[in-house]
Design a protein around this motif. Structure first.
Motif, PDB file in Angstrom:
ATOM      1  N   GLY A  94      12.390   4.640  -5.717  1.00 19.79           N
ATOM      2  CA  GLY A  94      12.362   4.091  -7.069  1.00 19.79           C
ATOM      3  C   GLY A  94      11.213   4.662  -7.862  1.00 19.79           C
ATOM      4  N   ASP A  95      10.759   3.906  -8.900  1.00 22.39           N
ATOM      5  CA  ASP A  95       9.686   4.431  -9.738  1.00 22.39           C
ATOM      6  C   ASP A  95       8.578   3.440 -10.052  1.00 22.39           C
ATOM      7  OD1 ASP A  95      10.939   2.779 -11.550  1.00 22.39           O
ATOM      8  OD2 ASP A  95      11.878   4.416 -12.662  1.00 22.39           O
ATOM      9  N   ARG A  96       8.802   2.120  -9.956  1.00 27.55           N
ATOM     10  CA  ARG A  96       7.769   1.147 -10.325  1.00 27.55           C
ATOM     11  C   ARG A  96       7.955  -0.140  -9.527  1.00 27.55           C
ATOM     12  NH1 ARG A  96       4.392   0.224 -14.872  1.00 27.55           N
ATOM     13  NH2 ARG A  96       4.016  -1.979 -15.295  1.00 27.55           N
ATOM     14  N   ASN A  97       6.842  -0.734  -9.088  1.00 28.08           N
ATOM     15  CA  ASN A  97       6.894  -1.969  -8.297  1.00 28.08           C
ATOM     16  C   ASN A  97       7.838  -1.809  -7.106  1.00 28.08           C
ATOM     17  OD1 ASN A  97       5.160  -3.241 -10.156  1.00 28.08           O
ATOM     18  ND2 ASN A  97       6.881  -3.841 -11.437  1.00 28.08           N
ATOM     19  N   ILE A  98       7.490  -0.872  -6.239  1.00 29.62           N
ATOM     20  CA  ILE A  98       8.345  -0.537  -5.099  1.00 29.62           C
ATOM     21  C   ILE A  98       7.623  -0.873  -3.808  1.00 29.62           C
ATOM     22  CG2 ILE A  98       9.707   1.285  -4.017  1.00 29.62           C
ATOM     23  CD1 ILE A  98       9.072   2.911  -6.595  1.00 29.62           C
ATOM     24  N   GLY A  99       8.292  -1.596  -2.922  1.00 34.35           N
ATOM     25  CA  GLY A  99       7.730  -1.908  -1.618  1.00 34.35           C
ATOM     26  C   GLY A  99       8.769  -1.814  -0.530  1.00 34.35           C
ATOM     27  N   GLY A 100       8.317  -1.575   0.683  1.00 35.66           N
ATOM     28  CA  GLY A 100       9.249  -1.457   1.794  1.00 35.66           C
ATOM     29  C   GLY A 100      10.001  -2.732   2.084  1.00 35.66           C
ATOM     30  N   LEU A 101       9.355  -3.890   1.831  1.00 37.50           N
ATOM     31  CA  LEU A 101      10.027  -5.183   2.034  1.00 37.50           C
ATOM     32  C   LEU A 101      10.371  -5.838   0.700  1.00 37.50           C
ATOM     33  CD1 LEU A 101      10.550  -7.079   4.684  1.00 37.50           C
ATOM     34  CD2 LEU A 101       8.895  -8.551   3.531  1.00 37.50           C
ATOM     35  N   VAL A 102       9.382  -5.913  -0.211  1.00 37.65           N
ATOM     36  CA  VAL A 102       9.554  -6.567  -1.510  1.00 37.65           C
ATOM     37  C   VAL A 102       8.946  -5.691  -2.598  1.00 37.65           C
ATOM     38  CG1 VAL A 102       9.045  -8.603  -2.903  1.00 37.65           C
ATOM     39  CG2 VAL A 102       9.412  -8.850  -0.451  1.00 37.65           C
ATOM     40  N   GLY A 103       9.645  -5.575  -3.711  1.00 34.13           N
ATOM     41  CA  GLY A 103       9.099  -4.806  -4.820  1.00 34.13           C
ATOM     42  C   GLY A 103       7.967  -5.544  -5.508  1.00 34.13           C
ATOM     43  N   ASN A 143       2.410   1.102  -8.844  1.00 38.66           N
ATOM     44  CA  ASN A 143       2.539  -0.066  -7.976  1.00 38.66           C
ATOM     45  C   ASN A 143       3.511   0.205  -6.835  1.00 38.66           C
ATOM     46  OD1 ASN A 143       0.965  -1.172 -10.030  1.00 38.66           O
ATOM     47  ND2 ASN A 143       2.679  -2.257 -10.951  1.00 38.66           N
ATOM     48  N   ILE A 144       3.040   0.984  -5.879  1.00 41.73           N
ATOM     49  CA  ILE A 144       3.896   1.454  -4.786  1.00 41.73           C
ATOM     50  C   ILE A 144       3.204   1.153  -3.469  1.00 41.73           C
ATOM     51  CG2 ILE A 144       4.991   3.494  -3.772  1.00 41.73           C
ATOM     52  CD1 ILE A 144       4.518   4.657  -6.798  1.00 41.73           C
ATOM     53  N   GLY A 145       3.864   0.404  -2.589  1.00 37.79           N
ATOM     54  CA  GLY A 145       3.257   0.040  -1.320  1.00 37.79           C
ATOM     55  C   GLY A 145       4.237   0.066  -0.164  1.00 37.79           C
ATOM     56  N   GLY A 146       3.725   0.269   1.027  1.00 36.06           N
ATOM     57  CA  GLY A 146       4.576   0.308   2.209  1.00 36.06           C
ATOM     58  C   GLY A 146       5.254  -1.009   2.505  1.00 36.06           C
ATOM     59  N   PHE A 147       4.632  -2.118   2.099  1.00 38.62           N
ATOM     60  CA  PHE A 147       5.197  -3.459   2.325  1.00 38.62           C
ATOM     61  C   PHE A 147       5.635  -4.096   1.009  1.00 38.62           C
ATOM     62  CE2 PHE A 147       5.063  -8.017   3.225  1.00 38.62           C
ATOM     63  CZ  PHE A 147       5.653  -8.089   4.483  1.00 38.62           C
ATOM     64  N   ALA A 148       4.754  -4.103   0.012  1.00 37.41           N
ATOM     65  CA  ALA A 148       5.071  -4.674  -1.307  1.00 37.41           C
ATOM     66  C   ALA A 148       4.449  -3.816  -2.403  1.00 37.41           C
ATOM     67  CB  ALA A 148       4.541  -6.109  -1.419  1.00 37.41           C
ATOM     68  N   PHE A 206       0.007  -0.621   2.411  1.00 39.54           N
ATOM     69  CA  PHE A 206       0.593  -1.964   2.555  1.00 39.54           C
ATOM     70  C   PHE A 206       1.026  -2.534   1.207  1.00 39.54           C
ATOM     71  CE2 PHE A 206       0.352  -6.586   3.595  1.00 39.54           C
ATOM     72  CZ  PHE A 206       1.241  -6.590   4.661  1.00 39.54           C
ATOM     73  N   VAL A 207       0.111  -2.578   0.244  1.00 42.96           N
ATOM     74  CA  VAL A 207       0.420  -3.089  -1.102  1.00 42.96           C
ATOM     75  C   VAL A 207      -0.146  -2.130  -2.149  1.00 42.96           C
ATOM     76  CG1 VAL A 207      -0.012  -4.935  -2.774  1.00 42.96           C
ATOM     77  CG2 VAL A 207       0.483  -5.506  -0.394  1.00 42.96           C
ATOM     78  N   GLY A 208       0.637  -1.876  -3.196  1.00 45.51           N
ATOM     79  CA  GLY A 208       0.177  -0.978  -4.241  1.00 45.51           C
ATOM     80  C   GLY A 208      -0.846  -1.611  -5.165  1.00 45.51           C
ATOM     81  N   ASP A 209      -0.543  -2.799  -5.698  1.00 48.45           N
ATOM     82  CA  ASP A 209      -1.389  -3.413  -6.709  1.00 48.45           C
ATOM     83  C   ASP A 209      -1.382  -4.928  -6.548  1.00 48.45           C
ATOM     84  OD1 ASP A 209      -2.822  -3.408  -9.381  1.00 48.45           O
ATOM     85  OD2 ASP A 209      -1.044  -4.536  -9.939  1.00 48.45           O
ATOM     86  N   ILE A 210      -2.554  -5.542  -6.715  1.00 50.22           N
ATOM     87  CA  ILE A 210      -2.657  -7.005  -6.711  1.00 50.22           C
ATOM     88  C   ILE A 210      -3.275  -7.403  -8.034  1.00 50.22           C
ATOM     89  CG2 ILE A 210      -3.568  -9.040  -5.556  1.00 50.22           C
ATOM     90  CD1 ILE A 210      -3.914  -7.361  -3.037  1.00 50.22           C
ATOM     91  N   VAL A 211      -2.567  -8.218  -8.806  1.00 49.44           N
ATOM     92  CA  VAL A 211      -3.034  -8.565 -10.146  1.00 49.44           C
ATOM     93  C   VAL A 211      -2.952 -10.077 -10.351  1.00 49.44           C
ATOM     94  CG1 VAL A 211      -0.752  -8.228 -11.169  1.00 49.44           C
ATOM     95  CG2 VAL A 211      -2.788  -8.046 -12.612  1.00 49.44           C
TER      96      VAL A 211
END
Length: 222
Positions: A22-31, A59-64, A94-99
């Protein structure tokens, strides 16, 4: 995400092995995670092709991909690789961004082992890409670790790219008793930029993180 694009509820004891693109807010389990996840895993790869900074790739992470609104992750892990071609930001194993969004957010007892290959991107970390607390609310990351390779161009760290972005009005983003692999990541510093709070973010070699050495060096994971 491999299970959900957005989640406001609870996910427990779940596993995704899907490759996610994908392109934004992408995660392996949850976007995008607004709820709670526990005892879950992402084993598939996360892939972004031809990212362009001006087209909101981030916002790209292996998990969320992103955590917000009282989100929490506990006793979970990701093993898939995160691969980004082009230029973007906020990328983590693991996680791309935490806001913040008027909420307290936490990650505990979790880990990532996948490689993070972010090419020309920035705000890149083996575990977290970037945190952005605000308005008196807090972000807490504790008892967690990453062991994958890490690559990016700016604000890159073995564990986290940026702990508290420059745009945040608060500094209450705390990392406690967490680790990264200095051999595999290629980084002797756990962070690219730190404007928050860190208590025992420790870089360890592969031998120090495996076998009998792991019990003494990472006692939180006994």
């Amino acid at each position: 995400g491999g299970i959900a694009g957005q989640n406001y509820g609870n996910i427990t004891d779940s596993v995704s092995e899907a490759t996610v693109e994908g392109d934004r807010n992408i995660g392996g389990l949850v976007g995008k995670l607004y709820g709670n996840v526990s005892e879950s895993a992402s084993k598939g790869n996360v892939v972004v092709n031809n990212a362009s900074e001006g087209v909101s790739y981030r916002n790209i992470g292996g998990f969320a991909g992103r955590l917000s609104n009282d989100a929490s992750i506990n006793q979970s892990y990701s093993t898939g690789d995160v691969s980004v071609s082009g230029t973007t930001s906020d990328i983590g194993g693991f996680v791309g961004d935490i806001v913040y969004q008027d909420s307290n957010i936490s990650i505990s007892d979790s880990y990532s082992t996948g490689d993070v290959s972010a090419g020309n991107s920035y705000s890149v970390g083996g575990f977290i890409g970037e945190t952005s607390p605000d308005n008196g609310y807090s972000i807490t990351i504790e008892n967690s670790y990453s062991t994958g390779t890490v690559s990016g161009t700016e604000d890159v760290g073995g564990f986290i790219g940026i702990n508290v972005s420059a745009s945040s009005s608060e500094t209450d983003s705390t990392i406690i008793d967490s680790y990264w692999n200095t051999d595999t990541s290629g980084y002797t510093s756990g962070y690219g930029v730190n404007n928050g709070n860190i208590s025992n973010l420790t870089g360890l070699t592969t031998s120090e993180m495996t076998g009998s050495s792991a019990s003494s060096n990472m006692s939180e994971f006994d």
